[in-house]
Design an enzyme around this catalytic site. Structure first.
Site, short mmCIF file in Angstrom:
data_model
loop_
_atom_site.label_atom_id
_atom_site.label_comp_id
_atom_site.label_asym_id
_atom_site.label_seq_id
_atom_site.Cartn_x
_atom_site.Cartn_y
_atom_site.Cartn_z
N LYS A 153 7.38 4.63 13.72
CA LYS A 153 6.68 5.92 13.78
C LYS A 153 6.68 6.46 15.21
O LYS A 153 6.87 7.65 15.44
CB LYS A 153 5.24 5.76 13.26
CG LYS A 153 5.21 5.69 11.74
CD LYS A 153 3.91 5.16 11.18
CE LYS A 153 4.07 4.90 9.68
NZ LYS A 153 2.97 4.18 9.07
N GLN A 176 -2.88 2.27 10.31
CA GLN A 176 -1.86 1.49 9.56
C GLN A 176 -2.55 0.52 8.60
O GLN A 176 -3.39 -0.27 8.99
CB GLN A 176 -0.98 0.73 10.56
CG GLN A 176 0.18 -0.01 9.92
CD GLN A 176 1.20 0.92 9.27
OE1 GLN A 176 1.61 1.91 9.84
NE2 GLN A 176 1.57 0.60 8.04
N ASP A 204 -1.89 11.35 6.67
CA ASP A 204 -1.40 10.49 5.58
C ASP A 204 -1.74 11.09 4.22
O ASP A 204 -1.19 10.69 3.20
CB ASP A 204 -2.09 9.11 5.69
CG ASP A 204 -1.14 8.05 6.20
OD1 ASP A 204 0.09 8.27 6.12
OD2 ASP A 204 -1.62 7.00 6.68
#
Ligand code: NAP
Length: 295
Positions: free
Chosen positions: A53, A97, A120
């Site tokens: 990322k 995460q 997200d």
């Protein structure tokens, strides 16, 4: 042989477009999109996702800030960090995460993220917006699948889309996105899972078949009609002693056999995976523009 729906190639094209857009945002508005990535612990898969990322951000010109902590990092401290990031004007996207260590309540952490920075798309506010069809952040994997179909000229409207898998990050949101009364949607959806009866009968009726079960060979050639579009979301490690790392990645679809019947098929790797990563960048840019009031 089926057309290969290369997420790798499309992701590259989209990233070039994003890079140009970020340059414009910098020049015209002095705006640099910023993403904060929080990693707790040292799970090798998570470490590698986070590295990926950061690389992606650097390539398109997004500022990425990484927060790495040991596995025993306290939930309270994490909630405080999120609260600070919610108010940080350089940060437009916050990504924690997953999975988190067992002592941390995942829902409490995800719900603490400001929905306007929830790139997200996991916060219930954004899940609700997705269901109603109002603007919000769409979760990256299902949004990436929609883009992969649309930008390869695959008609979705009026098609029967069969999704194998009902998780909150792939199956259910994909159904919600593709059923909307909008361009690139308007599909008729069937969601299947482990309690579904006559799975093969249902998958054979699909115009577009999406496999998101997390099990190799969930979709075999006898389950697919000639001319179907097949999207393979699955990522499974199987032992491969010919590879230096001792394994290789395969999807949920028997690619060899199904690609002989399908009209088009996405490969693993190089299909949905790169699209997921790209849609995170897309959401971060979108969030930066929202915060700056840019259309
Ligand atoms: P998950 O939470 O484990 O959900 C799997 C779903 O598939 C469940 O709904 C399960 O049914 C269903 N299922 C499993 N075996 C089945 C079978 N034999 N027949 C019918 N349904 C079956 O998994 P996930 O998080 O959605 O991920 C699915 C796969 O996609 C994994 O391999 C994951 O690594 C991969 N993935 C890839 C990306 C990417 O960017 N490429 C992103 C996310 C996930 P029940 O609900 O009845 O248990």
């Amino acid at each position: 042989m089926a057309i290969i729906l290369s997420g790798k190639e499309l992701a590259e094209t989209m990233r070039q477009e994003m890079k140009a857009e970020i340059e414009r945002l910098k020049e015209k508005h002095n705006l640099v999109p910023g993403l904060a990535v929080v990693l707790i612990g040292d799970d090798p898969a998570s470490v590698s996702y986070v590295k990926g990322k950061e690389r992606d951000c650097a390539k398109v010109g997004i500022l990425s800030r990484e927060y790495k902590f040991d596995a025993d990092y306290k939930e309270e401290a994490l909630l405080k960090l999120i609260n600070d990031l919610n108010r940080d004007i350089e940060i437009h996207g916050i990504l924690v995460q997953l999975p988190l260590p067992n002592h941390i309540n995942e829902d409490r952490v995800l719900y603490a993220i400001d929905p306007e920075k929830d790139v997200d798309g996991f916060h219930p506010v954004n899940v609700g917006r997705m269901m109603i069809g109002t603007p919000g952040f769409l979760p990256c994997t299902p949004h990436g699948i929609q883009q992969l179909l649309m930008r390869n000229g695959i008609e979705i409207e009026g098609k029967h889309v069969v999704i194998v898998g009902r998780s909150n990050i792939v199956g259910k949101p994909l159904a919600m996105i593709l059923v909307q009364k909008k361009p690139g949607a308007n599909a008729t959806i069937t969601i299947c899972h482990t309690r579904t009866k006559n799975l093969a009968e249902i998958t054979q009726s699909a115009d577009i078949l999406v496999a998101a079960a997390g099990r190799p060979h969930t979709v075999t050639a006898d389950m697919v009609r000639e001319g179907t579009v097949v999207i393979d979301v699955g990522v499974n490690r199987i032992e491969d002693k010919t590879r230096e790392r001792g394994y290789r990645l395969i999807g949920d679809v028997d690619f060899e056999a199904v690609s002989k019947k399908a009209y088009a098929i996405s490969p693993v790797p190089g299909g949905v995976g790169p699209m997921t990563r790209t849609m995170l960048l897309y959401n971060t840019i979108q969030s930066a523009k929202n915060h700056a009031g840019i259309e």
